[in-house]
Design a protein around this motif. Structure first.
Motif, PDB file in Angstrom:
ATOM      1  N   GLU A 254       1.016  -1.312   0.097  1.00 48.14           N
ATOM      2  CA  GLU A 254      -0.228  -0.083  -0.405  1.00 48.14           C
ATOM      3  C   GLU A 254       0.845   1.288   0.388  1.00 48.14           C
ATOM      4  O   GLU A 254       0.543   2.119  -0.842  1.00 48.14           O
ATOM      5  CB  GLU A 254      -0.724   0.163   0.895  1.00 48.14           C
ATOM      6  CG  GLU A 254      -1.819  -0.728   1.315  1.00 48.14           C
ATOM      7  CD  GLU A 254      -3.027  -0.574  -0.490  1.00 48.14           C
ATOM      8  OE1 GLU A 254      -3.100   0.592  -0.504  1.00 48.14           O
ATOM      9  OE2 GLU A 254      -3.208  -1.281  -0.859  1.00 48.14           O
ATOM     10  N   GLY A 255       1.918   1.153   1.225  1.00 45.22           N
ATOM     11  CA  GLY A 255       2.694   2.352   0.512  1.00 45.22           C
ATOM     12  C   GLY A 255       3.427   2.456  -0.759  1.00 45.22           C
ATOM     13  O   GLY A 255       4.027   3.474  -0.941  1.00 45.22           O
ATOM     14  N   TRP A 256       4.548   1.288  -1.088  1.00 50.40           N
ATOM     15  CA  TRP A 256       4.435   1.915  -2.785  1.00 50.40           C
ATOM     16  C   TRP A 256       3.630   2.051  -3.195  1.00 50.40           C
ATOM     17  O   TRP A 256       4.177   3.180  -4.178  1.00 50.40           O
ATOM     18  CB  TRP A 256       4.701   0.250  -3.211  1.00 50.40           C
ATOM     19  CG  TRP A 256       5.704   0.216  -4.109  1.00 50.40           C
ATOM     20  CD1 TRP A 256       4.903   0.802  -5.496  1.00 50.40           C
ATOM     21  CD2 TRP A 256       6.765  -0.164  -4.435  1.00 50.40           C
ATOM     22  NE1 TRP A 256       6.231   0.364  -6.075  1.00 50.40           N
ATOM     23  CE2 TRP A 256       7.391  -0.268  -5.757  1.00 50.40           C
ATOM     24  CE3 TRP A 256       7.942  -0.320  -3.607  1.00 50.40           C
ATOM     25  CZ2 TRP A 256       9.026  -0.332  -6.306  1.00 50.40           C
ATOM     26  CZ3 TRP A 256       9.071  -0.492  -3.887  1.00 50.40           C
ATOM     27  CH2 TRP A 256       9.262  -1.096  -5.169  1.00 50.40           C
ATOM     28  N   ILE A 257       2.158   2.039  -3.893  1.00 52.65           N
ATOM     29  CA  ILE A 257       0.943   2.406  -4.276  1.00 52.65           C
ATOM     30  C   ILE A 257       1.376   3.856  -4.039  1.00 52.65           C
ATOM     31  O   ILE A 257       0.909   4.566  -5.344  1.00 52.65           O
ATOM     32  CB  ILE A 257      -0.455   1.986  -4.399  1.00 52.65           C
ATOM     33  CG1 ILE A 257       0.118  -0.004  -5.342  1.00 52.65           C
ATOM     34  CG2 ILE A 257      -1.445   2.818  -5.012  1.00 52.65           C
ATOM     35  CD1 ILE A 257      -1.160  -0.367  -4.442  1.00 52.65           C
ATOM     36  N   ALA A 258       1.350   4.154  -2.817  1.00 50.10           N
ATOM     37  CA  ALA A 258       0.645   5.524  -2.423  1.00 50.10           C
ATOM     38  C   ALA A 258       1.781   6.666  -2.801  1.00 50.10           C
ATOM     39  O   ALA A 258       1.887   7.440  -3.222  1.00 50.10           O
ATOM     40  CB  ALA A 258       1.116   6.181  -1.210  1.00 50.10           C
ATOM     41  N   ASP A 259       3.084   5.485  -2.729  1.00 51.32           N
ATOM     42  CA  ASP A 259       4.691   7.337  -3.855  1.00 51.32           C
ATOM     43  C   ASP A 259       4.402   6.845  -5.009  1.00 51.32           C
ATOM     44  O   ASP A 259       5.368   7.699  -5.448  1.00 51.32           O
ATOM     45  CB  ASP A 259       5.965   5.516  -3.161  1.00 51.32           C
ATOM     46  CG  ASP A 259       6.034   5.962  -1.330  1.00 51.32           C
ATOM     47  OD1 ASP A 259       5.307   6.597  -0.949  1.00 51.32           O
ATOM     48  OD2 ASP A 259       6.762   5.578  -0.772  1.00 51.32           O
ATOM     49  N   GLY A 260       3.934   6.339  -5.865  1.00 54.63           N
ATOM     50  CA  GLY A 260       3.976   6.191  -7.157  1.00 54.63           C
ATOM     51  C   GLY A 260       5.310   4.816  -8.112  1.00 54.63           C
ATOM     52  O   GLY A 260       5.511   5.761  -9.286  1.00 54.63           O
ATOM     53  N   THR A 261       5.851   4.542  -7.802  1.00 47.98           N
ATOM     54  CA  THR A 261       7.164   4.208  -7.697  1.00 47.98           C
ATOM     55  C   THR A 261       7.549   3.225  -9.018  1.00 47.98           C
ATOM     56  O   THR A 261       5.717   2.500  -8.851  1.00 47.98           O
ATOM     57  CB  THR A 261       7.944   3.331  -6.934  1.00 47.98           C
ATOM     58  OG1 THR A 261       8.152   4.665  -5.659  1.00 47.98           O
ATOM     59  CG2 THR A 261       9.778   2.818  -7.533  1.00 47.98           C
ATOM     60  N   ALA A 262       7.649   2.964 -10.241  1.00 47.60           N
ATOM     61  CA  ALA A 262       7.603   2.511 -11.138  1.00 47.60           C
ATOM     62  C   ALA A 262       8.608   0.555 -10.873  1.00 47.60           C
ATOM     63  O   ALA A 262       8.789   0.288 -10.343  1.00 47.60           O
ATOM     64  CB  ALA A 262       8.228   3.160 -12.254  1.00 47.60           C
ATOM     65  N   ILE A 263       7.111   0.046 -11.516  1.00 43.86           N
ATOM     66  CA  ILE A 263       7.509  -1.458 -10.928  1.00 43.86           C
ATOM     67  C   ILE A 263       8.180  -1.973 -12.820  1.00 43.86           C
ATOM     68  O   ILE A 263       6.827  -2.011 -13.546  1.00 43.86           O
ATOM     69  CB  ILE A 263       6.816  -2.236 -10.400  1.00 43.86           C
ATOM     70  CG1 ILE A 263       6.458  -1.545  -9.467  1.00 43.86           C
ATOM     71  CG2 ILE A 263       6.976  -4.040 -10.849  1.00 43.86           C
ATOM     72  CD1 ILE A 263       5.470  -3.129  -7.980  1.00 43.86           C
ATOM     73  N   ALA A 264       9.352  -2.935 -12.493  1.00 40.33           N
ATOM     74  CA  ALA A 264       9.429  -3.674 -14.339  1.00 40.33           C
ATOM     75  C   ALA A 264       9.353  -4.849 -13.345  1.00 40.33           C
ATOM     76  O   ALA A 264       9.875  -5.683 -12.797  1.00 40.33           O
ATOM     77  CB  ALA A 264      11.019  -2.912 -14.466  1.00 40.33           C
ATOM     78  N   HIS A 265       8.084  -5.733 -14.339  1.00 42.71           N
ATOM     79  CA  HIS A 265       7.719  -7.055 -13.730  1.00 42.71           C
ATOM     80  C   HIS A 265       8.315  -7.695 -14.456  1.00 42.71           C
ATOM     81  O   HIS A 265       8.178  -8.037 -16.003  1.00 42.71           O
ATOM     82  CB  HIS A 265       5.681  -6.497 -13.614  1.00 42.71           C
ATOM     83  CG  HIS A 265       5.699  -8.308 -13.147  1.00 42.71           C
ATOM     84  ND1 HIS A 265       5.779  -8.935 -11.856  1.00 42.71           N
ATOM     85  CD2 HIS A 265       4.291  -9.099 -13.340  1.00 42.71           C
ATOM     86  CE1 HIS A 265       5.114 -10.330 -12.287  1.00 42.71           C
ATOM     87  NE2 HIS A 265       4.255 -10.158 -13.241  1.00 42.71           N
TER      88      HIS A 265
END
Length: 421
Positions: A254-265
């Motif tokens: 949830e914190g990650w989503i709040a920060d908006g950091t991009a993910i390379a999946h």
């Protein structure tokens, strides 16, 4: 003279996800000049696409292409094998010339498979990047920075930034800042990477929470987990591209989503060496997410269609919901969302007038593409690299009629075979 893709079905991947039928796509220089009927003029080069599906080229947001020679060297190994250095048996026999060959072959394979843009990183990238540049593929490159080789790596990074810059509107190849991971970089080095990247207008590319030992090392430094480590170093936000992120707890997600950091999946890599992956349905549409093939030691394939299919199917399983991650979400992740991760969505990732002509033509005469009730579903769930007929990058044809234009595939195969075992 222009290049006109005539009488095509076009999967635009624009904001409305429009599917256009029987239209021409006119390419002038490096960009798409017009889309519509009857755009051919005297003197134009014409590519018949009456039996083709035109769509944006595939964007691979995390790879280590120079390690293509590692394919098949590390199979079915326990998690503990990968702890720390990520070494593979036999890699010590390869030298700089082998890695340059490996990179040439990988770029050719990517182009053959419809990949028009990659985010690539490895040590000594300042010496490897010219190979990527010569291939014709679009790329953002970074030289791996670790605590042990920080001074050397900063020199490589500065040379990359000096040569290519960080603005994709000005150069087909650009540079980023690439700290290796949270356990191989100190908090101070991570903070320095963020500061120097932002001063240069570059993105930060790093591995995050790829393994349990990495997270344990971060906690031993006094952080509650990977996310707190990133936040304290200032390495969060949409200008940060974090590969993997598979060891985050519920609060961190949830914190990650709040920060908006991009993910390379990188689902195939994660599943092969860690037997786990991210809850993709939690992130899709909430933070920028693109797909990556990682390296051939942990993902033998350079097939982005397969990567998207795997991400969708495993993602549905993780969500416990067959309606999760629908076709158009995954097609966008393969193209425009990958471009967004790399900060290039204003330039590539969709078929629209004014954008760079990074295009793939899929062959509708292949059995796997028929019938075409839903062309987008065919791309995701039945297409393969054999479906890729033509590839265009920056307005230049790199593959035509299933044959690479500037590369001798047979010669590359022979050279790779000779360099391997």
């Amino acid at each position: 003279m222009a290049l006109v893709l005539r009488d095509a079905t076009v999967l635009t991947v624009d904001a409305a996800d429009r599917l256009l039928r029987a239209v021409d796509v006119r390419v002038e220089g490096d960009s798409i000049a017009a889309i519509g009927p009857r755009l051919v003029r005297p003197g134009d080069e014409v590519m018949d696409c009456s039996r083709g599906l035109v769509m944006p080229g595939f964007v691979n947001v995390h790879t280590h292409a120079a390690t293509a020679l590692f394919r098949g060297l590390a199979e079915d190994l326990p998690r503990e094998f990968w702890a720390g250095a990520y070494k593979v048996p036999g890699e010590e026999r390869f030298g700089p010339a082998d890695y340059a060959l490996s990179l040439r072959a990988a770029c050719a394979e990517f182009l053959a498979n419809g990949v028009t843009c990659i985010a690539d990183r490895l040590a000594a990238m300042d010496r490897l990047a010219p190979v990527i540049e010569a291939s014709g593929i679009r790329a953002v490159v970074g030289s791996t920075i670790t605590e042990k080789r920080a001074a050397e790596a900063w020199g490589e990074t500065e040379r990359l930034l000096d040569r290519y810059g960080a603005d994709p509107a000005r150069s087909r190849v650009t540079a980023g800042v690439a700290p290796h991971a949270l356990d191989s970089c100190s908090d101070e080095l991570l903070a320095e990477c963020a500061t120097r990247a932002r001063a240069a207008g570059a993105r930060v590319f790093l591995h995050v929470a790829q393994s349990a030992p990495e997270v344990a090392a971060v906690r031993a430094r006094g952080h509650s987990g990977a996310l707190e480590c990133l936040r304290r170093a200032g390495v969060t936000g949409p200008d940060v591209v974090a590969a993997h992120a598979i060891y985050l707890d519920e609060e961190e997600i949830e914190g990650w989503i709040a920060d908006g950091t991009a993910i390379a999946h990188c689902p195939a890599s994660n599943l092969k060496i860690e037997a786990r992956t991210i809850p993709l349905h939690r992130y899709a549409g909430r933070v920028p997410v693109g797909l990556g093939t990682d390296w051939t030691a942990s993902d033998n394939s350079m097939d982005m269609i397969w990567e998207a299919r795997l991400a969708a199917l495993v993602g549905k399983m993780n969500a416990g919901d067959p309606t999760a991650l629908p076709v158009r979400t995954m097609i966008r992740m393969l193209t425009i969302e990958g471009a967004r991760v790399l900060g290039m969505d204003h330039l590539v990732g969709s078929v629209e007038v004014g954008k760079r002509a990074d295009l793939v033509v899929l062959d509708l005469d292949r059995l796997e593409m028929a019938p075409a009730h839903d062309p987008a579903a065919n791309v995701l769930y039945s297409a393969s690299p054999r479906s890729v007929r033509d590839v265009i990058v920056d307005g230049v044809v790199r593959k035509r009629g299933h044959i690479l234009v500037d590369q001798d595939e047979a010669a590359l195969v022979g050279a790779m075979r000779a360099a391997g075992w």
